[in-house]
Motif scaffolding. Structure first.
Motif, PDB file in Angstrom:
ATOM      1  N   SER A  52       0.851  -1.184   0.000  1.00 45.15           N
ATOM      2  CA  SER A  52       0.000   0.000   0.000  1.00 45.15           C
ATOM      3  C   SER A  52       0.875   1.217   0.000  1.00 45.15           C
ATOM      4  N   GLY A  53       0.283   2.331  -0.250  1.00 40.26           N
ATOM      5  CA  GLY A  53       1.084   3.538  -0.304  1.00 40.26           C
ATOM      6  C   GLY A  53       1.869   3.601  -1.588  1.00 40.26           C
ATOM      7  N   SER A  54       3.098   4.006  -1.474  1.00 41.59           N
ATOM      8  CA  SER A  54       3.929   4.162  -2.658  1.00 41.59           C
ATOM      9  C   SER A  54       4.199   2.821  -3.313  1.00 41.59           C
ATOM     10  N   THR A  55       5.010   2.843  -4.332  1.00 41.67           N
ATOM     11  CA  THR A  55       5.338   1.599  -5.034  1.00 41.67           C
ATOM     12  C   THR A  55       6.215   0.704  -4.169  1.00 41.67           C
ATOM     13  N   ARG A  70      -1.610   4.154   7.940  1.00 46.68           N
ATOM     14  CA  ARG A  70      -0.547   4.701   7.111  1.00 46.68           C
ATOM     15  C   ARG A  70      -0.628   6.211   7.072  1.00 46.68           C
ATOM     16  N   CYS A  71       0.531   6.829   7.191  1.00 48.08           N
ATOM     17  CA  CYS A  71       0.583   8.289   7.107  1.00 48.08           C
ATOM     18  C   CYS A  71       0.520   8.684   5.636  1.00 48.08           C
ATOM     19  N   LEU A 108      -6.058   5.635   7.307  1.00 44.66           N
ATOM     20  CA  LEU A 108      -5.192   6.640   6.719  1.00 44.66           C
ATOM     21  C   LEU A 108      -5.202   7.860   7.614  1.00 44.66           C
ATOM     22  N   GLY A 109      -4.066   8.498   7.691  1.00 50.07           N
ATOM     23  CA  GLY A 109      -4.013   9.674   8.541  1.00 50.07           C
ATOM     24  C   GLY A 109      -2.666  10.352   8.498  1.00 50.07           C
ATOM     25  N   LEU A 110      -2.410  11.149   9.497  1.00 53.74           N
ATOM     26  CA  LEU A 110      -1.131  11.825   9.600  1.00 53.74           C
ATOM     27  C   LEU A 110      -0.429  11.331  10.851  1.00 53.74           C
ATOM     28  N   PRO A 126      -0.330  12.839  -2.563  1.00 48.40           N
ATOM     29  CA  PRO A 126      -1.370  13.306  -3.453  1.00 48.40           C
ATOM     30  C   PRO A 126      -2.659  12.562  -3.181  1.00 48.40           C
ATOM     31  N   GLU A 127      -2.680  11.937  -2.070  1.00 48.31           N
ATOM     32  CA  GLU A 127      -3.771  11.014  -1.887  1.00 48.31           C
ATOM     33  C   GLU A 127      -4.888  11.577  -1.059  1.00 48.31           C
ATOM     34  N   ILE A 128      -6.055  11.383  -1.526  1.00 43.82           N
ATOM     35  CA  ILE A 128      -7.195  11.825  -0.768  1.00 43.82           C
ATOM     36  C   ILE A 128      -7.702  10.642   0.018  1.00 43.82           C
ATOM     37  N   PRO A 129      -7.871  10.843   1.275  1.00 41.68           N
ATOM     38  CA  PRO A 129      -8.325   9.742   2.125  1.00 41.68           C
ATOM     39  C   PRO A 129      -9.516   9.059   1.497  1.00 41.68           C
ATOM     40  N   THR A 130      -9.353   7.788   1.278  1.00 40.70           N
ATOM     41  CA  THR A 130     -10.333   7.089   0.475  1.00 40.70           C
ATOM     42  C   THR A 130     -11.529   6.632   1.261  1.00 40.70           C
TER      43      THR A 130
ATOM     44  N   GLU B  43      -5.458  14.404  -7.274  1.00 33.99           N
ATOM     45  CA  GLU B  43      -5.384  15.481  -6.289  1.00 33.99           C
ATOM     46  C   GLU B  43      -6.635  16.331  -6.278  1.00 33.99           C
ATOM     47  N   ARG B  48      -9.812   8.076  -7.917  1.00 28.59           N
ATOM     48  CA  ARG B  48      -9.073   7.514  -6.792  1.00 28.59           C
ATOM     49  C   ARG B  48      -7.931   6.664  -7.299  1.00 28.59           C
ATOM     50  N   ASP B  51      -3.701   1.907  -4.233  1.00 28.04           N
ATOM     51  CA  ASP B  51      -2.356   1.377  -3.969  1.00 28.04           C
ATOM     52  C   ASP B  51      -2.482   0.041  -3.299  1.00 28.04           C
ATOM     53  N   LYS B  57      -0.065   0.550 -10.089  1.00 25.10           N
ATOM     54  CA  LYS B  57      -1.203   1.225  -9.465  1.00 25.10           C
ATOM     55  C   LYS B  57      -2.411   1.238 -10.386  1.00 25.10           C
ATOM     56  N   ARG B  99      -3.315  11.143  13.481  1.00 20.76           N
ATOM     57  CA  ARG B  99      -4.561  11.870  13.271  1.00 20.76           C
ATOM     58  C   ARG B  99      -5.269  11.154  12.134  1.00 20.76           C
ATOM     59  N   LEU B 101      -7.687  10.169   9.209  1.00 20.08           N
ATOM     60  CA  LEU B 101      -8.457  10.876   8.191  1.00 20.08           C
ATOM     61  C   LEU B 101      -9.518   9.984   7.563  1.00 20.08           C
ATOM     62  N   GLY B 102      -9.307   8.700   7.642  1.00 17.70           N
ATOM     63  CA  GLY B 102     -10.283   7.809   7.023  1.00 17.70           C
ATOM     64  C   GLY B 102      -9.813   6.383   7.083  1.00 17.70           C
TER      65      GLY B 102
END
Lengths: 136, 136
Positions: A52-55, A70-71, A108-110, A126-130, B43, B48, B51, B57, B99, B101-102
DNA sequence: TTGAATGCAAAGTATTTGCAGTTTG
DNA sequence: CAAACTGCAAATACTTTGCATTCAA
């Protein structure tokens, strides 16, 4: 020894990070060997590969069922040791025609670090929380 | 036009598959442009990026909240239009320091095709996603 | 001594980027 | 005309593989 190093930490290192870790003890080991053994260990069910996340792929020394968070900014992964009840596998099976083998929840979060440092990093995720946040 | 093509199918094409699809209408388009616009669209929240699975991807033209199911053998992804109740975001937040987000649930399994064909394939043809695997 | 495992480097896959030329408003 | 966008090719990031060598039973 690769397995040992992976089990020793509670982070989720990439193959490359593991390479650096193992090389401290086995200076002549090569990245290829790391990858090869990571594959073997994954297939043997000794470790988990996290896609998940990057490649870039990360590895988890714990196979006990748990979820991840995952941040979205720095791609760091932490464990979410929490129980999530999902008992709708059979329904998905009917709806999709897939034969379900399991499921995994990704939060997903920070992460604390990125959360504190508001400044933009080289590449903002660039990811929007899905996820739909569904409430009970 | 990239967005149009992506919205036209209900599969989850990779950048390369999308490239082939779009090229039927815009023969001079380049892969780089596909990637660049896919980033922009992601973005902007129009599509969507998924990943998971292989290093490759996939993209989803639908931003409406839903989950996915991935074939562990051929990496095909289908939508799991099903509601999953998860009410523990705050707890995870406390436990991990993240934090939140989803979240997103990924189901794993065998798609109808792989389920039927027991024999392992060397590399399943990355067919252009015109045919939906499943519909909901 | 023989099959399995390894190092090394080359090849492969997916994605990103620099740049000069093109398009758009 | 300036800013944004594009094709193209080179570059990047990560992973896999071929092959000669080494290791272990």
């Amino acid at each position: 020894m690769i397995l040992e190093e992976l089990r020793r930490v509670d982070s989720h290192p990439s193959a490359d990070e593991l390479y650096l870790m193992v090389r401290r003890r086995l200076p002549r080991i090569s990245l290829g060997t790391i990858y090869r053994n990571l594959d073997i260990l994954t297939e043997a069910g000794e470790i988990r590969r996290i896609d998940s996340g990057s490649t870039l792929k990360r590895f988890d020394g714990t196979t006990a069922p748990h979820h991840h968070i995952r941040c979205v900014r720095c791609d760091r992964i932490a464990d979410a040791h929490i129980e999530v009840k999902i008992d709708i596998d059979e329904r998905i099976q009917r709806l999709t025609g897939f034969r379900i083998l399991g499921h995994h929840v990704e939060f997903l979060g920070l992460c604390p670090r990125c959360h504190t440092q508001p400044a933009a990093q080289p590449s903002l995720a660039p990811e929007i929380p899905t996820a739909p946040v569904t409430r009970t």
